[in-house]
Design an enzyme around this catalytic site. Structure first.
Site, PDB file in Angstrom:
ATOM      1  N   ASN A   9       0.875  -1.167   0.000  1.00 27.65           N
ATOM      2  CA  ASN A   9       0.000   0.000   0.000  1.00 27.65           C
ATOM      3  C   ASN A   9       0.915   1.220   0.000  1.00 27.65           C
ATOM      4  O   ASN A   9       1.462   1.590   1.027  1.00 27.65           O
ATOM      5  CB  ASN A   9      -0.891  -0.021   1.255  1.00 27.65           C
ATOM      6  CG  ASN A   9      -1.705   1.260   1.406  1.00 27.65           C
ATOM      7  OD1 ASN A   9      -1.783   2.066   0.473  1.00 27.65           O
ATOM      8  ND2 ASN A   9      -2.316   1.437   2.571  1.00 27.65           N
ATOM      9  N   TRP A  10       1.077   1.804  -1.180  1.00 27.20           N
ATOM     10  CA  TRP A  10       2.025   2.911  -1.309  1.00 27.20           C
ATOM     11  C   TRP A  10       1.506   4.188  -0.644  1.00 27.20           C
ATOM     12  O   TRP A  10       2.259   5.136  -0.470  1.00 27.20           O
ATOM     13  CB  TRP A  10       2.319   3.185  -2.792  1.00 27.20           C
ATOM     14  CG  TRP A  10       3.137   2.137  -3.477  1.00 27.20           C
ATOM     15  CD1 TRP A  10       3.564   0.945  -2.952  1.00 27.20           C
ATOM     16  CD2 TRP A  10       3.640   2.185  -4.821  1.00 27.20           C
ATOM     17  NE1 TRP A  10       4.295   0.262  -3.890  1.00 27.20           N
ATOM     18  CE2 TRP A  10       4.359   0.991  -5.034  1.00 27.20           C
ATOM     19  CE3 TRP A  10       3.548   3.118  -5.865  1.00 27.20           C
ATOM     20  CZ2 TRP A  10       4.980   0.710  -6.263  1.00 27.20           C
ATOM     21  CZ3 TRP A  10       4.164   2.834  -7.073  1.00 27.20           C
ATOM     22  CH2 TRP A  10       4.872   1.647  -7.270  1.00 27.20           C
ATOM     23  N   LYS A  11       0.207   4.227  -0.361  1.00 26.88           N
ATOM     24  CA  LYS A  11      -0.411   5.452   0.183  1.00 26.88           C
ATOM     25  C   LYS A  11      -0.094   6.626  -0.759  1.00 26.88           C
ATOM     26  O   LYS A  11      -0.004   6.422  -1.960  1.00 26.88           O
ATOM     27  CB  LYS A  11       0.047   5.680   1.626  1.00 26.88           C
ATOM     28  CG  LYS A  11      -0.171   4.427   2.488  1.00 26.88           C
ATOM     29  CD  LYS A  11      -0.002   4.644   3.951  1.00 26.88           C
ATOM     30  CE  LYS A  11      -0.258   3.329   4.681  1.00 26.88           C
ATOM     31  NZ  LYS A  11      -0.201   3.461   6.130  1.00 26.88           N
ATOM     32  N   HIS A  94      -9.610   1.634   4.331  1.00 28.09           N
ATOM     33  CA  HIS A  94      -8.379   1.761   5.126  1.00 28.09           C
ATOM     34  C   HIS A  94      -8.633   2.727   6.294  1.00 28.09           C
ATOM     35  O   HIS A  94      -9.396   3.689   6.149  1.00 28.09           O
ATOM     36  CB  HIS A  94      -7.241   2.268   4.241  1.00 28.09           C
ATOM     37  CG  HIS A  94      -5.914   2.196   4.919  1.00 28.09           C
ATOM     38  ND1 HIS A  94      -5.491   3.155   5.807  1.00 28.09           N
ATOM     39  CD2 HIS A  94      -4.939   1.252   4.879  1.00 28.09           C
ATOM     40  CE1 HIS A  94      -4.303   2.806   6.274  1.00 28.09           C
ATOM     41  NE2 HIS A  94      -3.939   1.658   5.725  1.00 28.09           N
ATOM     42  N   GLU A  96      -7.000   5.064   7.446  1.00 32.81           N
ATOM     43  CA  GLU A  96      -6.725   6.477   7.131  1.00 32.81           C
ATOM     44  C   GLU A  96      -7.905   7.104   6.398  1.00 32.81           C
ATOM     45  O   GLU A  96      -8.214   8.286   6.571  1.00 32.81           O
ATOM     46  CB  GLU A  96      -5.426   6.587   6.311  1.00 32.81           C
ATOM     47  CG  GLU A  96      -4.212   6.328   7.191  1.00 32.81           C
ATOM     48  CD  GLU A  96      -3.022   5.713   6.476  1.00 32.81           C
ATOM     49  OE1 GLU A  96      -2.984   5.750   5.228  1.00 32.81           O
ATOM     50  OE2 GLU A  96      -2.133   5.176   7.167  1.00 32.81           O
ATOM     51  N   GLU A 164      -6.118  -4.806  10.264  1.00 33.64           N
ATOM     52  CA  GLU A 164      -5.093  -3.825  10.581  1.00 33.64           C
ATOM     53  C   GLU A 164      -5.419  -3.132  11.900  1.00 33.64           C
ATOM     54  O   GLU A 164      -6.231  -2.199  11.933  1.00 33.64           O
ATOM     55  CB  GLU A 164      -4.990  -2.774   9.471  1.00 33.64           C
ATOM     56  CG  GLU A 164      -4.640  -3.351   8.116  1.00 33.64           C
ATOM     57  CD  GLU A 164      -3.932  -2.328   7.229  1.00 33.64           C
ATOM     58  OE1 GLU A 164      -2.852  -2.648   6.741  1.00 33.64           O
ATOM     59  OE2 GLU A 164      -4.452  -1.214   7.063  1.00 33.64           O
ATOM     60  N   GLY A 170       2.036   2.172  10.820  1.00 35.80           N
ATOM     61  CA  GLY A 170       3.024   3.238  10.699  1.00 35.80           C
ATOM     62  C   GLY A 170       3.678   3.613  12.023  1.00 35.80           C
ATOM     63  O   GLY A 170       4.351   4.635  12.125  1.00 35.80           O
ATOM     64  N   SER A 210       2.852  -2.224  10.371  1.00 37.76           N
ATOM     65  CA  SER A 210       4.293  -2.322  10.646  1.00 37.76           C
ATOM     66  C   SER A 210       4.878  -3.701  10.334  1.00 37.76           C
ATOM     67  O   SER A 210       5.817  -4.146  10.988  1.00 37.76           O
ATOM     68  CB  SER A 210       4.604  -1.913  12.085  1.00 37.76           C
ATOM     69  OG  SER A 210       4.234  -0.556  12.298  1.00 37.76           O
ATOM     70  N   GLY A 231       2.593  -1.151   4.301  1.00 35.41           N
ATOM     71  CA  GLY A 231       2.717   0.282   4.011  1.00 35.41           C
ATOM     72  C   GLY A 231       4.179   0.655   3.814  1.00 35.41           C
ATOM     73  O   GLY A 231       4.763   0.441   2.756  1.00 35.41           O
ATOM     74  N   GLY A 232       4.791   1.195   4.861  1.00 36.58           N
ATOM     75  CA  GLY A 232       6.168   1.705   4.788  1.00 36.58           C
ATOM     76  C   GLY A 232       7.156   0.780   4.096  1.00 36.58           C
ATOM     77  O   GLY A 232       7.926   1.223   3.224  1.00 36.58           O
TER      78      GLY A 232
HETATM   79  P1  PGA Z   1       2.476   0.204   7.691  1.00 32.88           P
HETATM   80  O1  PGA Z   1       1.061   0.468   6.985  1.00 32.88           O
HETATM   81  O2  PGA Z   1       3.001  -1.092   7.143  1.00 32.88           O
HETATM   82  O3  PGA Z   1       3.328   1.389   7.296  1.00 32.88           O
HETATM   83  O4  PGA Z   1       2.225   0.125   9.153  1.00 32.88           O
HETATM   84  C1  PGA Z   1       0.160  -0.571   6.750  1.00 32.88           C
HETATM   85  C2  PGA Z   1      -1.109  -0.013   6.158  1.00 32.88           C
HETATM   86  O5  PGA Z   1      -1.513   1.093   6.566  1.00 32.88           O
HETATM   87  O6  PGA Z   1      -1.725  -0.627   5.274  1.00 32.88           O
END
Ligand code: PGA
Length: 248
Positions: A9-11, A94, A96, A164, A170, A210, A231-232
């Protein structure tokens, strides 16, 4: 057997040019993958990244989709528009989006049904906040999301679920292998009760929050965990590839 699925997930990261460079670096590193490999990219990157991964084992994903086919929804993108560019997966709900953009269980449900109707595979995100976990409300929160987000889905096996825990996203604070496994096991049990037991045993449920090159092996060794939403760590080719190749 459920085939694992690792999705990046590049966001809101990577211009089209940067996105192409990233997938070009990922491609050779994941070509022997035994799992499904997906990159969920910003909408504007879809054409360029889609062209760059053609012929590879990397699949294209988006990060949101609107529930209407078309119309007066400024700033939104329909499922057919995504399909037209070879998108196969789409992240929906998600945390966010729920936190910053007013996404609710109702809109998550509508978007999920629209994605399914268009033949996309939704990756639907559910999970509890830190306050909810510490207040002993995890199961209650998940129950509501399961009942409302998945309402009206005819075939549950056509979606992917990403569990999640919001407190792990994050933050560098991962759920322990056991915590993640236990909660995903609970989700599967609840899906069996609310929908059908056979579909519940077949639907793929990812862990997200994470997950990285170091902790992926332990998480992926858990029987209930069928993959990761990353994500990251999906923004660096070697890290993402190490997760994809968790079984090597
Ligand atoms: P993260 O993000 O791996 O940076 O914690 C995961 C996500 O939000 O899908």
């Amino acid at each position: 057997m459920r085939k694992p699925i690792i999705a990046g997930n590049w966001k809101m990261n990577n211009t089209p040019e940067e996105g192409v460079a990233l997938v070009e670096a990922i491609k050779p590193l994941v070509k022997e993958a035994n799992c499904d490999v997906v990159v969920c990219v910003p909408a504007i990157d879809i054409p360029a990244v889609g062209a760059a991964i053609k012929g590879s084992n990397i699949k294209l994903g988006a990060q949101n989709v609107h529930f209407a086919e078309k119309g007066a929804y400024t700033g939104e993108i329909s499922a057919n528009m995504l399909k037209a560019y070879g998108v196969e997966y789409v992240i929906i709900g998600h945390s966010e989006r729920r936190q910053y953009f007013g996404e609710t269980d109702e809109t998550v449900n509508k978007r999920t049904l629209a994605a399914l109707a268009a033949g996309l595979t939704p990756i639907v995100c559910i999970g509890e906040s830190l306050a909810e976990r510490e207040g002993g409300l995890t199961e209650q929160v998940l129950d509501k999301q399961i009942r409302e987000d998945f309402k009206g889905i005819e075939d549950l096996t056509k979606i992917v679920i990403a569990y999640e825990p919001i407190w792990a996203i994050g933050t560098g604070r991962t759920a322990t292998d056991e915590q993640a496994n236990e909660t995903i096991g609970y989700i599967r049990k609840k899906l069996g009760e609310c929908f059908c037991p056979v579909c519940a045993s077949k639907v793929r449920i990812q862990y997200g929050g994470s997950m990285n090159a170091k902790n992926c092996k332990g998480l992926m060794a858990q029987p209930e965990i069928d993959g990761g939403l990353i994500g990251g760590a999906s923004l660096k080719a070697p890290d993402f590839a190490a997760i994809v190749n968790f079984d090597k």
